[in-house]
Design an enzyme around this catalytic site. Structure first.
Site, PDB file in Angstrom:
ATOM      1  N   SER A 181      -9.833 -25.348 -27.811  1.00  0.00           N
ATOM      2  CA  SER A 181     -10.134 -24.349 -28.837  1.00  0.00           C
ATOM      3  C   SER A 181      -8.950 -23.429 -29.055  1.00  0.00           C
ATOM      4  CB  SER A 181     -11.347 -23.518 -28.418  1.00  0.00           C
ATOM      5  OG  SER A 181     -11.526 -22.381 -29.260  1.00  0.00           O
ATOM      6  N   TYR A 194     -16.256 -18.834 -22.174  1.00  0.00           N
ATOM      7  CA  TYR A 194     -15.965 -19.987 -23.034  1.00  0.00           C
ATOM      8  C   TYR A 194     -14.463 -20.218 -23.146  1.00  0.00           C
ATOM      9  CZ  TYR A 194     -15.550 -22.608 -27.447  1.00  0.00           C
ATOM     10  OH  TYR A 194     -15.222 -23.519 -28.425  1.00  0.00           O
TER      11      TYR A 194
END
Length: 290
Positions: A181, A194
């Site tokens: 990400s 995350y």
């Protein structure tokens, strides 16, 4: 705040965002998963596992792979209607597909997914580790031990488990593509756990590439920016962030799944035969290197 521990080997789905992962087919503004160009047989004769393929980036990738000739195992957590829709879309592309329900944070589930793929299709050529979860928290103290374990279990433990299960079947020319990400590169103040897993995924990608490249197995990753999928509006992003989701990118908008799937295709096929240990960045123009 009550201190809690999470000592179990496997943590069940947590209740912070009960609507996750979300149902794509019920969204008012549906993500665009449709492949944007005709197939050219770049994955003809190949078999792929795509995790989190019921919706979003996973669906777009599975359907694009099918258009390019791959047979696809569609792994999903709980959204049966979305997953079955993805299966039908793959079959409409003239390919074969099956759906597999299970929590990939559990090693036995990963073993079963790979074995069912081999039993069904007889081989495995491409592993796309796309499934993941996120839980926004404004304060680091709000992240419970259960949430921390659950996020790492879903996002990075699952990749280890799947690679371990798949390794005996990945021959020379095979490809592993992990989904990291943009948050790994630029951080995210509301997604601490995350973004930490995404850092682990990037390091895993680079290290696994070094481990497997001598056997002709390439390992790369894709680091999407803000992409319009069911995950964010169903609780993966705070309400405040959703008001202007994706507007902070240089392009001024969120991306669509079908703008990310071609990156996975490129890394899965022979077009990227001289690439391993690398990360592609479909993120709307954010400069995120390193």
């Amino acid at each position: 705040m009550t201190n809690r521990t999470a000592e179990a080997e496997f943590i069940e789905p947590i209740a912070e965002e009960p609507g996750m992962p979300g149902v794509e087919d019920r969204m008012d503004s549906k993500p665009r998963w449709q492949p944007r160009y005709p197939g050219s047989g770049r994955l003809a004769g190949k078999v792929a596992i795509v995790t989190g393929a019921d919706s979003g980036i996973g669906r777009a990738t599975a359907v694009l792979f099918a258009r390019e000739g791959a047979k696809v195992a569609i792994a999903y957590l709980c959204e049966y209607e979305d997953a079955d829709h993805t299966r039908k879309l793959c079959e409409e592309e003239g390919s074969e597909a099956f759906i597999f329900r299970g929590d990939l944070g559990d090693k036995d589930t990963c073993d079963k997914l790979v074995q069912q793929t081999i039993d069904r299709f007889g081989q495995l050529d491409v592993l796309v580790n796309n499934a993941g979860e996120q839980h926004p928290d404004k304060e680091v103290e709000d992240i419970t031990s259960e949430q921390l374990r659950r996020t790492f279990q879903s996002n990075i433990f699952s990749m280890f488990y799947l690679v371990q299960a798949a390794r005996p079947y990945l021959k020379e020319g095979a490809a592993i593509i992990n989904c990291t990400s943009v948050t790994m590169y630029k951080g995210s103040k509301e997604l601490l756990d995350y973004s930490a897993t995404k850092g682990a995924i990037t390091a895993f990608t680079r290290s696994l590439s070094e481990n497997l490249v001598g056997d002709g197995v390439r390992v790369n990753a894709v680091a999407p920016g803000p992409i319009w999928t069911p995950l964010n509006p169903s609780g993966g992003s705070s309400a405040e962030k959703m008001e202007h989701f994706g507007e902070g990118t240089p392009m001024g908008r969120p991306g669509e799944p079908n703008e990310v799937a071609p990156a996975f295709l490129f890394l899965a096929c022979e077009d990227s035969s001289y690439m391993s240990g690398q990360v592609l960045h479909p993120n709307g123009g954010i400069v995120a290197n390193g």
